[in-house]
Design a protein around this motif. Structure first.
Motif, PDB file in Angstrom:
ATOM      1  N   PHE A  87     -19.362 -91.386 -24.309  1.00 21.37           N
ATOM      2  CA  PHE A  87     -19.939 -91.416 -22.956  1.00 21.37           C
ATOM      3  C   PHE A  87     -18.957 -90.869 -21.908  1.00 21.37           C
ATOM      4  CE2 PHE A  87     -21.249 -95.098 -25.505  1.00 21.37           C
ATOM      5  CZ  PHE A  87     -22.610 -94.855 -25.619  1.00 21.37           C
ATOM      6  N   ALA A  88     -17.968 -90.090 -22.355  1.00 25.34           N
ATOM      7  CA  ALA A  88     -16.955 -89.593 -21.415  1.00 25.34           C
ATOM      8  C   ALA A  88     -17.579 -88.743 -20.314  1.00 25.34           C
ATOM      9  CB  ALA A  88     -15.882 -88.798 -22.163  1.00 25.34           C
ATOM     10  N   HIS A  89     -18.625 -87.978 -20.647  1.00 26.54           N
ATOM     11  CA  HIS A  89     -19.238 -87.107 -19.636  1.00 26.54           C
ATOM     12  C   HIS A  89     -20.043 -87.899 -18.606  1.00 26.54           C
ATOM     13  CE1 HIS A  89     -22.279 -87.810 -22.731  1.00 26.54           C
ATOM     14  NE2 HIS A  89     -23.210 -87.567 -21.808  1.00 26.54           N
ATOM     15  N   GLU A  90     -20.281 -89.185 -18.847  1.00 31.29           N
ATOM     16  CA  GLU A  90     -21.034 -90.010 -17.903  1.00 31.29           C
ATOM     17  C   GLU A  90     -20.131 -90.854 -17.004  1.00 31.29           C
ATOM     18  OE1 GLU A  90     -23.630 -92.489 -20.101  1.00 31.29           O
ATOM     19  OE2 GLU A  90     -24.680 -90.842 -21.131  1.00 31.29           O
ATOM     20  N   ASN A  91     -18.853 -90.920 -17.322  1.00 29.64           N
ATOM     21  CA  ASN A  91     -17.984 -91.891 -16.666  1.00 29.64           C
ATOM     22  C   ASN A  91     -17.118 -91.298 -15.567  1.00 29.64           C
ATOM     23  OD1 ASN A  91     -18.919 -93.945 -18.340  1.00 29.64           O
ATOM     24  ND2 ASN A  91     -17.347 -93.537 -19.905  1.00 29.64           N
ATOM     25  N   PHE A  92     -17.460 -90.150 -15.034  1.00 29.29           N
ATOM     26  CA  PHE A  92     -16.684 -89.589 -13.929  1.00 29.29           C
ATOM     27  C   PHE A  92     -17.631 -88.989 -12.901  1.00 29.29           C
ATOM     28  CE2 PHE A  92     -17.376 -85.944 -16.627  1.00 29.29           C
ATOM     29  CZ  PHE A  92     -17.596 -84.907 -15.735  1.00 29.29           C
ATOM     30  N   LYS A  93     -17.111 -88.834 -11.706  1.00 30.18           N
ATOM     31  CA  LYS A  93     -17.862 -88.216 -10.620  1.00 30.18           C
ATOM     32  C   LYS A  93     -16.891 -87.403  -9.778  1.00 30.18           C
ATOM     33  CE  LYS A  93     -21.504 -89.295  -7.272  1.00 30.18           C
ATOM     34  NZ  LYS A  93     -22.279 -90.384  -6.608  1.00 30.18           N
ATOM     35  N   SER A  94     -17.292 -86.196  -9.431  1.00 28.47           N
ATOM     36  CA  SER A  94     -16.409 -85.259  -8.744  1.00 28.47           C
ATOM     37  C   SER A  94     -16.886 -85.019  -7.325  1.00 28.47           C
ATOM     38  CB  SER A  94     -16.348 -83.923  -9.504  1.00 28.47           C
ATOM     39  OG  SER A  94     -15.958 -84.132 -10.847  1.00 28.47           O
ATOM     40  N   PHE A  95     -15.926 -84.711  -6.440  1.00 27.27           N
ATOM     41  CA  PHE A  95     -16.217 -84.466  -5.029  1.00 27.27           C
ATOM     42  C   PHE A  95     -15.366 -83.302  -4.537  1.00 27.27           C
ATOM     43  CE2 PHE A  95     -16.895 -88.901  -5.951  1.00 27.27           C
ATOM     44  CZ  PHE A  95     -18.099 -89.205  -5.339  1.00 27.27           C
ATOM     45  N   THR A  96     -15.969 -82.468  -3.716  1.00 31.92           N
ATOM     46  CA  THR A  96     -15.242 -81.391  -3.049  1.00 31.92           C
ATOM     47  C   THR A  96     -15.573 -81.398  -1.565  1.00 31.92           C
ATOM     48  OG1 THR A  96     -17.010 -79.801  -3.466  1.00 31.92           O
ATOM     49  CG2 THR A  96     -15.218 -79.910  -5.095  1.00 31.92           C
ATOM     50  N   PHE A  97     -14.650 -80.869  -0.773  1.00 27.39           N
ATOM     51  CA  PHE A  97     -14.828 -80.777   0.676  1.00 27.39           C
ATOM     52  C   PHE A  97     -14.496 -79.351   1.095  1.00 27.39           C
ATOM     53  CE2 PHE A  97     -13.597 -85.070  -0.436  1.00 27.39           C
ATOM     54  CZ  PHE A  97     -14.538 -85.846   0.216  1.00 27.39           C
ATOM     55  N   VAL A  98     -15.443 -78.704   1.747  1.00 33.58           N
ATOM     56  CA  VAL A  98     -15.255 -77.317   2.161  1.00 33.58           C
ATOM     57  C   VAL A  98     -14.075 -77.195   3.114  1.00 33.58           C
ATOM     58  CG1 VAL A  98     -16.372 -75.336   3.251  1.00 33.58           C
ATOM     59  CG2 VAL A  98     -17.721 -76.915   1.857  1.00 33.58           C
ATOM     60  N   GLU A  99     -13.826 -78.234   3.919  1.00 35.46           N
ATOM     61  CA  GLU A  99     -12.759 -78.172   4.915  1.00 35.46           C
ATOM     62  C   GLU A  99     -11.375 -78.073   4.293  1.00 35.46           C
ATOM     63  OE1 GLU A  99     -14.940 -80.513   4.499  1.00 35.46           O
ATOM     64  OE2 GLU A  99     -15.979 -81.085   6.346  1.00 35.46           O
TER      65      GLU A  99
END
Length: 357
Positions: A216-228
């Motif tokens: 389940f490794a592909h379910e246990n993370f969440k990514s974020f980016t900021f254009v600034e």
């Protein structure tokens, strides 16, 4: 723990995951992502607050674990980041490693207070171009194709892993992260190519305690980016307005603020901080005369020299005053008594008879 993290990183850096390290930096349709993560740029993650639902039309987001599905991230110092981004943010990279300014800081919410999480960052190229700065037009121009990709690295927050309650209790700062252009760096710094554009990415990884957590490794993370937070990696600042803004807003650049290139100063005028420090000394500072190349004491007007000189105000130096503790003693070879009245201008010096001594 170590096995889970290594497996999670394997999923994140695989060609099919959002942490892709393959040379094709474009969107699924092949169009380069020049201005950050638009909806079609799946590999660049999503802005904070949108979660996996903002991946774009026709793209089905991966199902996420309930421990990360509700996580939201707020970028700190957003107004400062936006001000830099409006000018074209530049970040210095050195052989020894240089810290980022503005510092990447976020505020987390939606974590499970009792679950363990790992926070980390990585940097991905925005396109496959190399740039140069045109000073005559104060703009960046494409100078060719990008250099070979630097070794992909991630930076773990030093407090990882920690409970969700701890992460949400305070602002998370990546102030220890350093950028380098040394391909042989062995200090764990992020390796970037100079004159290339990059997008920082922030990732929240849930530490799954299940024995089969690798599934389940592909379910246990969440990514974020900021254009600034996009920036150009440079070895020296190219845009002078970026230099001025960094000096004005960086608390560690206080010593440069009195010498800003855009601030007008009277010729010969010393900085206010130096004058305040010198005023605390016993002697006042020397300041240049107006229209002259000499210096004078600014504490009192010039006084005329006295016409009559009295006794000297200084005490003549002696052997005993220079060498403390010296004891007087008789010379080993005393002069004859007949030599004392000797007149050097006389015609016939007196006879010296050493036998009488």
């Amino acid at each position: 723990m170590a096995g889970f993290v290594s497996r999670a990183l394997g999923v994140l850096t695989s060609d099919g995951g959002p942490f892709a390290s393959a040379p094709e930096w474009g969107s699924p349709m092949g169009t380069p992502c020049l201005l950050g993560p638009p909806p079609a740029c799946v590999r660049f993650g999503v802005p904070a607050g949108e979660g996996a639902a903002g991946l774009g039309d026709g793209v089905q987001p991966a199902r996420k674990n309930q421990h990360v599905s509700n996580v939201s991230v707020q970028l700190e110092m957003r107004s400062l980041w936006e001000e830099f981004n409006s000018l074209g943010t530049e970040m210095i990279v050195t052989k020894a490693g240089r810290r980022m300014f503005p510092t990447f800081q976020v505020k987390l919410s939606g974590l499970d207070p009792l679950a363990d999480y790992v926070l980390l960052m990585d940097f991905v190229p925005l396109d496959d171009k190399r740039y140069r700065y045109a000073f005559h037009s104060s703009s960046w121009l494409v100078a060719g194709r990008a250099d070979p990709a630097a070794p992909g690295r991630v930076h773990f927050h030093p407090d990882s892993p920690a409970k969700g309650g701890q992460w949400m209790r305070q602002i998370v700062s990546f102030d220890k992260l350093k950028l380098t252009n040394n391909l042989l760096d062995d200090n764990g710094h992020i390796i970037l190519n100079s004159m290339h554009r990059y997008q920082p990415r922030f990732h929240v990884v849930y530490v799954d305690p299940r024995r089969d957590s690798e599934r389940f490794a592909h379910e246990n993370f969440k990514s974020f980016t900021f254009v600034e937070t996009q920036f150009m990696a440079v070895t020296a600042y190219q845009n002078h307005r970026i230099t001025q803004l960094k000096i004005a807003s960086n608390p560690f650049a206080k010593g440069f603020r009195d010498w800003l290139p855009g601030r007008r100063r009277v010729r010969g005028q010393l900085p206010a901080t130096l004058l305040r420090e010198a005023a605390q000394l016993q002697h006042p500072p020397l300041v240049p005369l107006a229209g002259a190349r000499s210096f004078q004491d600014s504490s009192a007007p010039r006084r005329p020299l006295p016409t009559e000189l009295g006794a000297p105000l200084y005490k003549p130096l002696s052997y005993h005053s220079v060498y403390v503790g010296a004891k007087p003693r008789v010379a080993p070879y005393p002069l004859p008594a007949s030599l004392h009245p000797f007149n050097i201008y006389g015609t016939s010096p007196p006879a010296l008879n050493y036998g009488q001594q």
